[in-house]
Design a protein around this motif. Structure first.
Motif, short mmCIF file in Angstrom:
data_model
loop_
_atom_site.label_atom_id
_atom_site.label_comp_id
_atom_site.label_asym_id
_atom_site.label_seq_id
_atom_site.Cartn_x
_atom_site.Cartn_y
_atom_site.Cartn_z
N LYS A 144 -17.90 72.30 5.84
CA LYS A 144 -17.39 71.08 5.22
C LYS A 144 -17.33 71.22 3.69
O LYS A 144 -16.29 70.95 3.07
N PHE A 145 -18.45 71.62 3.08
CA PHE A 145 -18.51 71.69 1.63
C PHE A 145 -17.60 72.79 1.08
O PHE A 145 -16.97 72.62 0.03
N ALA A 146 -17.51 73.91 1.80
CA ALA A 146 -16.62 74.99 1.37
C ALA A 146 -15.16 74.58 1.49
O ALA A 146 -14.32 74.94 0.65
N SER A 147 -14.82 73.83 2.54
CA SER A 147 -13.45 73.36 2.72
C SER A 147 -13.05 72.44 1.57
O SER A 147 -11.94 72.54 1.03
N LYS A 148 -13.96 71.56 1.19
CA LYS A 148 -13.66 70.64 0.08
C LYS A 148 -13.53 71.40 -1.23
O LYS A 148 -12.59 71.15 -2.02
N ALA A 149 -14.43 72.34 -1.47
CA ALA A 149 -14.43 73.08 -2.74
C ALA A 149 -13.30 74.09 -2.84
O ALA A 149 -12.63 74.20 -3.88
N ASP A 150 -13.07 74.85 -1.77
CA ASP A 150 -12.14 75.97 -1.82
C ASP A 150 -10.72 75.61 -1.38
O ASP A 150 -9.76 76.22 -1.85
N LEU A 151 -10.61 74.64 -0.46
CA LEU A 151 -9.30 74.29 0.09
C LEU A 151 -8.82 72.92 -0.35
O LEU A 151 -7.66 72.56 -0.08
N GLY A 152 -9.71 72.15 -0.97
CA GLY A 152 -9.34 70.80 -1.37
C GLY A 152 -9.14 69.85 -0.21
O GLY A 152 -8.45 68.84 -0.34
N ARG A 153 -9.76 70.16 0.93
CA ARG A 153 -9.60 69.33 2.13
C ARG A 153 -10.99 68.95 2.64
O ARG A 153 -11.77 69.81 3.06
N ASP A 154 -11.28 67.66 2.61
CA ASP A 154 -12.59 67.16 3.03
C ASP A 154 -12.49 66.60 4.44
O ASP A 154 -11.42 66.16 4.88
N PHE A 155 -13.61 66.60 5.15
CA PHE A 155 -13.64 66.02 6.49
C PHE A 155 -15.05 65.56 6.83
O PHE A 155 -16.03 66.00 6.23
N VAL A 156 -15.11 64.64 7.77
CA VAL A 156 -16.39 64.17 8.29
C VAL A 156 -16.85 65.15 9.37
O VAL A 156 -16.08 65.48 10.28
N VAL A 157 -18.07 65.64 9.24
CA VAL A 157 -18.61 66.53 10.29
C VAL A 157 -18.62 65.77 11.61
O VAL A 157 -19.11 64.64 11.71
N GLY A 158 -18.06 66.39 12.63
CA GLY A 158 -17.94 65.74 13.93
C GLY A 158 -19.29 65.56 14.61
O GLY A 158 -20.29 66.17 14.22
N PRO A 159 -19.33 64.71 15.64
CA PRO A 159 -20.58 64.50 16.36
C PRO A 159 -20.99 65.73 17.15
O PRO A 159 -20.16 66.59 17.49
N LEU A 160 -22.27 65.83 17.45
CA LEU A 160 -22.76 66.87 18.34
C LEU A 160 -22.21 66.64 19.73
O LEU A 160 -22.16 65.50 20.22
N GLU A 161 -21.78 67.73 20.37
CA GLU A 161 -21.28 67.67 21.74
C GLU A 161 -21.99 68.72 22.56
O GLU A 161 -22.55 69.68 22.01
N GLY A 162 -21.95 68.57 23.87
CA GLY A 162 -22.58 69.56 24.73
C GLY A 162 -21.82 69.77 26.02
O GLY A 162 -21.33 68.81 26.63
N LEU A 163 -21.66 71.03 26.41
CA LEU A 163 -21.22 71.38 27.75
C LEU A 163 -22.46 71.71 28.55
O LEU A 163 -23.35 72.42 28.08
N TRP A 164 -22.52 71.19 29.77
CA TRP A 164 -23.71 71.36 30.61
C TRP A 164 -23.28 71.82 32.00
O TRP A 164 -22.31 71.31 32.55
N TRP A 165 -24.01 72.79 32.56
CA TRP A 165 -23.66 73.25 33.89
C TRP A 165 -24.88 73.84 34.57
O TRP A 165 -25.91 74.12 33.95
N SER A 166 -24.76 74.04 35.87
CA SER A 166 -25.81 74.64 36.69
C SER A 166 -25.18 75.11 37.98
O SER A 166 -24.07 74.68 38.34
N ASP A 167 -25.87 75.99 38.70
CA ASP A 167 -25.38 76.41 40.01
C ASP A 167 -25.27 75.22 40.95
O ASP A 167 -24.43 75.22 41.85
N ASP A 168 -26.12 74.21 40.76
CA ASP A 168 -26.11 73.00 41.58
C ASP A 168 -25.85 71.80 40.68
O ASP A 168 -26.74 71.37 39.95
N PRO A 169 -24.64 71.21 40.69
CA PRO A 169 -24.34 70.09 39.80
C PRO A 169 -25.21 68.86 40.06
O PRO A 169 -25.31 67.98 39.21
N GLU A 170 -25.87 68.81 41.23
CA GLU A 170 -26.72 67.65 41.52
C GLU A 170 -27.93 67.57 40.60
O GLU A 170 -28.55 66.52 40.48
N VAL A 171 -28.28 68.67 39.92
CA VAL A 171 -29.44 68.61 39.03
C VAL A 171 -29.19 67.69 37.84
O VAL A 171 -30.13 67.26 37.16
N PHE A 172 -27.91 67.35 37.58
CA PHE A 172 -27.63 66.40 36.51
C PHE A 172 -27.81 64.97 36.98
O PHE A 172 -28.16 64.09 36.21
N VAL A 173 -27.58 64.75 38.26
CA VAL A 173 -27.85 63.43 38.84
C VAL A 173 -29.35 63.21 38.95
O VAL A 173 -29.87 62.13 38.62
#
Length: 207
Positions: A62-91
């Motif tokens: 973010k800071f390098a983009s603003k300083a070097d490219l003149g383009r600022d942005f809001v850091v996006g939210p944390l996201e996650g991909l989640w998986w397992s051999d058995d999808p029921e473990v998420f339930v």
């Protein structure tokens, strides 16, 4: 004054949904920085290190983009991909069996070389070994079932059970990718009852 780019504003259908029950949405291709691991995110030291490293790189970009490219942005939210051999473990919330890939979205003008340079700068400044494990990731999820979950993370089970056992069959769909979550707001400053999480599952026709 130029408005800062904000992924939550640019892709409202993906980052600011209003529906609290499952509905279909088309998710465009996106680029991320990512870190992988496994195990219970509440107790895994590897998870904490991965998230810390992701944010260190994200803010360096973010800071390098603003300083070097003149383009600022809001850091996006944390996201996650989640998986397992058995999808029921998420339930059932058997977190020790979870695999994860944590993500932070990047604007399309941030090149692969720019990310690598930011990694080097962040590692030199922060000295966090996990920064070396941060990598680039591209996703093209397409059609997804998605909802906004309000409340503690461990209360997601019933919504996921509805998806797995009711919604998919009712709409002749099957899962076609990893379970995806987007964490809106700062959980450190929010009581669990008010947590907002986008739950997303790539799907395709079952036939």
């Amino acid at each position: 004054m130029t408005t800062r780019y904000d992924i939550k504003r640019e892709l409202k259908q993906c980052y600011a949904p209003k529906n609290t029950d499952w509905a279909l949405v088309d998710v465009p291709a996106q680029r991320f920085i990512a870190a992988d691991g496994s195990g219970d995110p509440n107790t895994s030291a590897g998870y904490a290190r991965a998230v810390e490293a992701l944010y260190a790189v994200a803010y360096t970009i973010k800071f390098a983009s603003k300083a070097d490219l003149g383009r600022d942005f809001v850091v996006g939210p944390l996201e996650g991909l989640w998986w397992s051999d058995d999808p029921e473990v998420f339930v059932t919330r058997e977190k020790g069996a979870w695999q994860w890939r944590m993500l932070i979205s990047q604007p399309d003008w941030i090149s692969d070389d720019f990310i690598e340079e930011a990694k080097r700068a962040a590692l030199a400044k922060k000295g966090l070994p996990a920064i070396a494990e941060v990598r680039r990731e591209s996703l093209k999820e397409g059609t997804c079932a998605q909802l906004l979950h309000v409340g503690p993370y461990d209360d997601e089970g019933p919504a996921l059970a509805r998806l797995h056992h009711e919604y998919l069959a009712a709409h002749n769909l099957r899962m076609s990718g990893h379970h995806h979550e987007v964490y809106l707001g700062d959980h450190r400053r929010t009581e669990p009852a008010k947590f907002k999480t986008v739950l997303r599952q790539p799907v395709q026709a079952a036939d």
